[in-house]
Design a protein around this motif. Structure first.
Motif, PDB file in Angstrom:
ATOM      1  N   UNK A 182       0.808  -1.215   0.000  1.00 23.44           N
ATOM      2  CA  UNK A 182       0.000   0.000   0.000  1.00 23.44           C
ATOM      3  C   UNK A 182       0.846   1.272   0.000  1.00 23.44           C
ATOM      4  N   UNK A 183       1.858   1.319   0.848  1.00 23.68           N
ATOM      5  CA  UNK A 183       2.607   2.563   1.039  1.00 23.68           C
ATOM      6  C   UNK A 183       3.939   2.613   0.300  1.00 23.68           C
ATOM      7  N   UNK A 184       4.573   1.473   0.147  1.00 22.75           N
ATOM      8  CA  UNK A 184       5.882   1.445  -0.525  1.00 22.75           C
ATOM      9  C   UNK A 184       5.772   1.006  -1.981  1.00 22.75           C
ATOM     10  N   UNK A 185       4.582   0.644  -2.402  1.00 20.71           N
ATOM     11  CA  UNK A 185       4.302   0.288  -3.800  1.00 20.71           C
ATOM     12  C   UNK A 185       5.161  -0.878  -4.302  1.00 20.71           C
ATOM     13  N   UNK A 186       5.354  -1.851  -3.431  1.00 19.14           N
ATOM     14  CA  UNK A 186       6.074  -3.068  -3.819  1.00 19.14           C
ATOM     15  C   UNK A 186       5.098  -4.022  -4.507  1.00 19.14           C
ATOM     16  N   UNK A 187       5.617  -4.848  -5.390  1.00 19.76           N
ATOM     17  CA  UNK A 187       4.766  -5.835  -6.046  1.00 19.76           C
ATOM     18  C   UNK A 187       5.055  -7.248  -5.548  1.00 19.76           C
TER      19      UNK A 187
END
Length: 190
Positions: free
Chosen positions: A121-126
């Motif tokens: 959500x916050x670090x935009x990791x996949x």
């Protein structure tokens, strides 16, 4: 200061006042922590804790890691974090440890859920990876309980106490997590 909450646990950045409890937790937990975390040593003290906290602050500032203490009812129970962030591929590593006296009470599982949600959500990791040394049955159980997908047993994946060891590689991707917004751990800024 970012705080994450999950299942009655609070994850927050370390404060200097946490050094005594952190050092005591490491010393208490040598039998369960020492084999898997080479930095943990019997003489671990407050100065080493403060040095770790400074490294955590630096990692948070430059975006290379996001490390948190795990607390329940104000008491320090362990640590967990996201590190080895790879911006080119939007993936990171998730690690955790829980002091001996607080094990098997849900702290590690709560931390994994809170941190995975934070990563997506916050670090935009996949992709979030959990890498567990072969033989670390407690951490294997946490990864499985969190719903992480076991991908392989990778040869020489980690170096522990100067020797390469095989490690299980687990992954979480956004679709693996609950999507009901009311069930998600929520960040709080202080």
């Amino acid at each position: 200061m970012t705080e994450l909450t999950s299942a009655g646990f609070v994850l927050r950045p370390y404060l200097a006042d946490d050094a005594t409890a952190f050092a005591a937790a490491v010393q208490e937990s040598m039998a369960t922590l020492g084999p898997w975390m080479p930095w943990a040593e019997a003489g671990f003290d407050e100065a080493q804790a403060l040095a770790w906290f400074a490294a955590c602050d630096a990692g948070r500032a430059d975006g290379s890691s996001h490390e948190f203490g795990i607390f329940r009812n104000g008491m320090f129970v362990g640590g967990a974090g996201l590190n080895q962030l790879n911006p080119a591929h939007a993936l990171c590593n998730l690690g955790y440890w829980v002091r001996t006296s607080a094990q098997r009470q849900g702290a590690a599982s709560a931390a994994v859920m809170a941190l995975a949600h934070y990563a997506f959500r916050d670090l935009h990791q996949s992709r979030v990876e959990i890498v567990v040394a072969e033989g670390n049955d407690a951490s294997l159980g946490v990864a499985r309980k969190a719903g992480a997908v076991h991908e392989c047993l990778a040869r020489n994946r980690l170096v522990l106490h100067g020797a390469p060891v095989a490690a299980h590689v687990f992954s979480l991707v956004p679709g693996d997590l609950r999507t009901d917004p009311s069930a998600l751990p929520q960040p709080r800024s202080a």
